[in-house]
Design a protein around this motif. Sequence first.
Motif, PDB file in Angstrom:
ATOM      1  N   ALA A  91       5.013  -3.937 -15.378  1.00  0.00           N
ATOM      2  CA  ALA A  91       4.903  -1.914 -15.060  1.00  0.00           C
ATOM      3  C   ALA A  91       5.732  -0.536 -15.823  1.00  0.00           C
ATOM      4  O   ALA A  91       5.298  -0.394 -16.692  1.00  0.00           O
ATOM      5  N   LEU A  92       7.094  -2.178 -16.037  1.00  0.00           N
ATOM      6  CA  LEU A  92       7.966  -1.144 -16.798  1.00  0.00           C
ATOM      7  C   LEU A  92       7.312  -1.014 -18.724  1.00  0.00           C
ATOM      8  O   LEU A  92       7.716   0.192 -19.282  1.00  0.00           O
TER       9      LEU A  92
ATOM     10  N   GLU B 210       1.040  -0.932  -0.018  1.00  0.00           N
ATOM     11  CA  GLU B 210      -0.076   0.222  -0.340  1.00  0.00           C
ATOM     12  C   GLU B 210       1.071   1.331   0.046  1.00  0.00           C
ATOM     13  O   GLU B 210       0.830   2.161  -0.196  1.00  0.00           O
ATOM     14  N   ALA B 211       1.596   1.319   0.726  1.00  0.00           N
ATOM     15  CA  ALA B 211       3.207   2.652   0.953  1.00  0.00           C
ATOM     16  C   ALA B 211       3.546   2.228  -1.296  1.00  0.00           C
ATOM     17  O   ALA B 211       3.827   3.684  -1.405  1.00  0.00           O
ATOM     18  N   LEU B 212       3.351   1.420  -1.674  1.00  0.00           N
ATOM     19  CA  LEU B 212       4.098   1.627  -3.086  1.00  0.00           C
ATOM     20  C   LEU B 212       2.854   2.386  -4.056  1.00  0.00           C
ATOM     21  O   LEU B 212       3.506   3.039  -5.098  1.00  0.00           O
ATOM     22  N   LEU B 213       2.237   1.683  -3.864  1.00  0.00           N
ATOM     23  CA  LEU B 213       0.471   2.665  -4.425  1.00  0.00           C
ATOM     24  C   LEU B 213       0.744   3.718  -4.256  1.00  0.00           C
ATOM     25  O   LEU B 213       0.259   4.385  -4.542  1.00  0.00           O
ATOM     26  N   ALA B 214       0.424   4.121  -3.043  1.00  0.00           N
ATOM     27  CA  ALA B 214       0.529   5.663  -2.266  1.00  0.00           C
ATOM     28  C   ALA B 214       1.381   6.822  -3.226  1.00  0.00           C
ATOM     29  O   ALA B 214       1.343   7.638  -3.281  1.00  0.00           O
TER      30      ALA B 214
ATOM     31  N   ALA C 188       2.213  -7.731  -6.939  1.00  0.00           N
ATOM     32  CA  ALA C 188       1.206  -6.551  -6.430  1.00  0.00           C
ATOM     33  C   ALA C 188       1.698  -5.448  -6.071  1.00  0.00           C
ATOM     34  O   ALA C 188       0.758  -4.494  -6.815  1.00  0.00           O
ATOM     35  N   GLY C 189       2.587  -4.695  -5.235  1.00  0.00           N
ATOM     36  CA  GLY C 189       3.176  -2.965  -5.263  1.00  0.00           C
ATOM     37  C   GLY C 189       3.197  -2.867  -6.663  1.00  0.00           C
ATOM     38  O   GLY C 189       3.496  -1.691  -6.606  1.00  0.00           O
ATOM     39  N   CYS C 190       4.658  -3.689  -7.117  1.00  0.00           N
ATOM     40  CA  CYS C 190       5.495  -3.837  -8.526  1.00  0.00           C
ATOM     41  C   CYS C 190       4.435  -3.043  -9.897  1.00  0.00           C
ATOM     42  O   CYS C 190       4.192  -1.924 -10.621  1.00  0.00           O
ATOM     43  N   VAL C 191       2.937  -3.242  -9.595  1.00  0.00           N
ATOM     44  CA  VAL C 191       2.132  -2.391 -10.710  1.00  0.00           C
ATOM     45  C   VAL C 191       2.247  -1.479 -10.743  1.00  0.00           C
ATOM     46  O   VAL C 191       2.090  -0.998 -11.700  1.00  0.00           O
ATOM     47  N   ALA C 192       1.850  -0.844  -8.939  1.00  0.00           N
ATOM     48  CA  ALA C 192       1.942   0.593  -9.555  1.00  0.00           C
ATOM     49  C   ALA C 192       3.641   1.497  -9.911  1.00  0.00           C
ATOM     50  O   ALA C 192       2.558   2.809 -10.079  1.00  0.00           O
ATOM     51  N   LEU C 193       4.624   0.694 -10.211  1.00  0.00           N
ATOM     52  CA  LEU C 193       5.177   2.022 -10.553  1.00  0.00           C
ATOM     53  C   LEU C 193       4.965   1.794 -12.663  1.00  0.00           C
ATOM     54  O   LEU C 193       5.324   2.729 -13.074  1.00  0.00           O
ATOM     55  N   GLY C 194       4.136   1.712 -13.151  1.00  0.00           N
ATOM     56  CA  GLY C 194       3.942   1.851 -14.254  1.00  0.00           C
ATOM     57  C   GLY C 194       3.655   3.026 -13.907  1.00  0.00           C
ATOM     58  O   GLY C 194       3.477   3.996 -15.123  1.00  0.00           O
TER      59      GLY C 194
END
Length: 619
Positions: free
Chosen positions: A309-310, A253-257, A279-285
């Motif tokens: 994501a990349l 959730e921190a990475l999503l934020a 699951a958190g890595c998806v947010a890097l996109g």
Amino acid sequence: MANVRYNIPASSASLPAIKSLGLRGISSVSLTNLDGSPASLQVLQSVAYHLGPHLQSLCLSGGSLTEASFVALILGCPALHSLDLSGCNSLFSSGTLLAQPETAQRVREALRGLRELSLAGLRDLADISFNRLSSCAPSLERLSLAYCHLTFELSLARSSSSPHGSSRSVLSFRNLLQFVKERAGRLLALDLSGTGLLPEALQALGQVAGLQLQELSLHNCRDLSTEAVAAFCRQQPCLTSLDLSGCSELADEALLAVSRNLRHLQHLSLGKLQRLTDAGCVALGGLQELRSLDMAECCLVNGRELVQALGSRCGAPPPLASLRLAYCSSLKDASVFSLIPVLGPSLRVLDLSSCVALTNRSVQAICTHLTHLSVLRLAWCKELQDWGLLGLEEPNEEPAQGPQVRGPSRSCKEGWLLVLAAFLSLSSLSLGALEGQTLGKSEKGFFPQHQASGLKESSPKPQGPSLLMLQALQELDLTACSKLTDASLAKVLQFPQLRQLSLSLLPALTDKGLAAVARGCPSLEHLALSHCNLLSDEGWAQAVGSWRRLQHLNLSSCSQLTEQTLDTIGQACKQLRVLDVAMCPGINMAAVRRFQAQLPQVTCVQSRFVGGADLTLTL
């Protein structure tokens, strides 16, 4: 030369160099080994006189200075933009630094243009000394208090406080928060790593009116919560650099934020976040401007979602220049194959250390797509073999035919023949690759077309470019890639620009391989060869003539080396600064002392077993 920093030892031998640097207008220096000796005082006076008028960056990290010598130096440097006092505990132990108003006013005039100040690692820093020094730098934009002991009590005892509420004994968060409020309109970067920052303290910082931080480092602030980080990201959307490595309570959730709120983020460090998953890595996109990403020791990340994501950035390759995935033990070849083609030509640093499942195929993918790399770290990737570095197809092992008792096995003989064939074929393969030959495609991979029909069935077939394709390399780490031998190292370690190389824990590296590496990598400044037990004095005699630029050399636990190697190094490596010969049984303390008499600027590390214990001495 604008970004070059000169390291100047505090000894009388440095005085001519200081005068010469002053004539060249050098603007950035680091003074090392400062103490209370007359030689150190002489160096400080010389720096102030010859370099001071145009000095912009000054590092005194770890030095032992008196207040008088510090003030005299600062008054001679009126153009400073950056000052590093990290670890200078002697300046702050008494608590009287800049206590005299007249002195403080003169220092304030000298530091009126100071923009960056590091006070990291100061055990005696207290509110009152921090306030005195910071008040002398009205233009301050970047502040580091990393690993200073911050207290978070709501109130301080009156007996330990000045009339204005500033403690004389501790550095309080209350005082820091007041400083941030006063400088909110100018402050751009804070480093509070290792301070034990609490969640409510982080939220209080984020709420400061007018504060628009661009850089924040919270490395090893283990008490921070996902909720506090999410709130801070909402409050400070202008961040371009964020270090959350070692904040062990943080989850996906921190990475999503971070992704939702920090759209202009360029540098993100998430190392040692054991709860972070794919699951958190998806947010890097969503981080379209990201240039460096550190996910080292995120053991639950296998790379599949990172690829997606990349690769989801509107068809354009990501602008990543640095990617660190060290110790991601779940990372496999399949993820690397998918990841490497989407990274783009901008990548310069790739760290895959201790990704123990990676094989030769990953190395060949790197050599195919990432030819502009300047840093490649593959330490402890134990499955890497000569074939991968050579760019050759790994031979298939023949099925077992039952027990054999007559002489050497056929597979053993063929193994030696295959290695010989690798030597013979690599020269034409490497030259063809470096000359930009057209590559043809086969069922097994890519290889020069004229090679396809020229190799016999029993010879290893070219499968992809060799490590020689990475001609921009400046740092290479192959520590503990224990299956590598001279067969590949002697052929592919030919990098004129390479500055740093680690071949430690390679049990098959011999004198012949060492000599070949020396010829191919003549610009080395840092070299690690610890636990290479086949290296001898004769090998070093052949190699060391090529390494005139060496500054750091690690030969620890090289069991065959004797004091003869020290003599050879002393004659050839005049630029050497650090030498580690710990646990070398053929090198005694007397030999080390003779070596240091020859090169007094060198710091030597040597250890012996004394009374059943390992005694390490730094001379």
